[in-house]
Design a protein around this motif. Structure first.
Motif, short mmCIF file in Angstrom:
data_model
loop_
_atom_site.label_atom_id
_atom_site.label_comp_id
_atom_site.label_asym_id
_atom_site.label_seq_id
_atom_site.Cartn_x
_atom_site.Cartn_y
_atom_site.Cartn_z
N HIS A 15 0.87 -1.18 0.00
CA HIS A 15 0.00 0.00 0.00
C HIS A 15 0.90 1.22 0.00
CE1 HIS A 15 -3.48 -2.50 0.78
NE2 HIS A 15 -2.78 -3.09 1.75
N GLN A 16 0.85 1.99 -1.08
CA GLN A 16 1.70 3.16 -1.19
C GLN A 16 1.31 4.19 -0.13
OE1 GLN A 16 4.25 3.92 -3.36
NE2 GLN A 16 4.20 1.84 -4.14
N PRO A 17 2.28 4.72 0.61
CA PRO A 17 1.96 5.68 1.67
C PRO A 17 1.54 7.04 1.15
CG PRO A 17 4.31 5.38 1.53
CD PRO A 17 3.69 4.39 0.59
N ARG A 18 1.94 7.41 -0.04
CA ARG A 18 1.66 8.72 -0.63
C ARG A 18 2.19 9.84 0.26
NH1 ARG A 18 0.98 6.22 -5.11
NH2 ARG A 18 -0.96 5.14 -5.39
N VAL A 19 2.16 11.03 -0.23
CA VAL A 19 2.70 12.17 0.49
C VAL A 19 1.90 12.44 1.76
CG1 VAL A 19 3.09 14.67 0.38
CG2 VAL A 19 3.74 13.23 -1.54
#
Length: 141
Positions: free
Chosen positions: A69-73
Motif C-alpha cells: 500500500h503506497q503511503p503517498r505524500v
C-alpha cells in the motif's frame, strides 16, 4: 619563446560527438531490500529530515523494497509530522539521489508508486561506515 603555426580546423582530427549524458545517477532497476536500504540512507549525506522521511517511507515497504500500500505524500505527512512541502522536497531529494524510483517516471510525486532503489556505491559506503563504527566501538571497550 617561439610558437609554431597554429593548426587550422581542417587539420584537426575528426571526432565523433559524444552522446549526451543521462540526467541523474545510473540506477539499478531492481528494488533494494529494506534493511540495506535503511543503512544506506542513514549513512548518506542527506539532511536529517530527508533521512527521517526515507526511514518513514521504508516502514511501509516489505523486505524486498516493494510497497503493498503506497503511503503517498499525505500518509508520510501523518507519519512524520512534517509539512507537505517538506515531505515533497525530501522525496524529490531521495528521487534525485537514486534512493527511490517512481512509476510513472514523469508523474507527480503525490500520486506516483514508489520503489526503494540503491544508488551505485551507496550500499558499499553504508557497509564501510558500519564496519568502522563497529571497530571503533569494540576498540573503546
Amino acid at each position: 619563446m617561439t610558437t609554431g603555426t597554429r593548426p587550422t580546423p581542417a587539420q584537426m582530427p575528426r571526432r565523433r560527438p559524444t552522446p549526451a549524458a543521462t540526467e541523474g545517477p545510473a540506477l539499478d532497476p531492481r528494488p533494494a531490500h529494506r534493511k540495506p536500504w535503511e543503512r544506506a540512507v542513514l549513512a548518506s549525506s542527506l539532511p536529517g529530515n530527508f533521512r527521517f522521511v526515507g526511514i518513514a517511507l521504508s516502514t511501509h515497504a516489505d523486505g524486498r523494497g516493494y510497497f503493498a500500500h503506497q503511503p503517498r505524500v499525505i500518509g508520510l505527512v501523518h507519519d512524520t509530522g512534517l509539512h507537505v512541502g517538506q515531505v515533497r522536497v525530501a522525496l524529490a531529494a531521495l528521487l534525485s539521489r537514486g534512493f527511490i524510483r517512481r512509476s510513472p517516471a514523469d508523474g507527480p510525486i503525490d500520486n506516483a508508486d514508489l520503489v526503494l532503489t540503491l544508488p551505485p556505491g551507496a550500499f558499499a559506503r553504508a557497509r564501510r561506515d558500519r564496519q568502522t563504527t563497529t571497530n571503533r566501538s569494540s576498540a573503546d571497550a
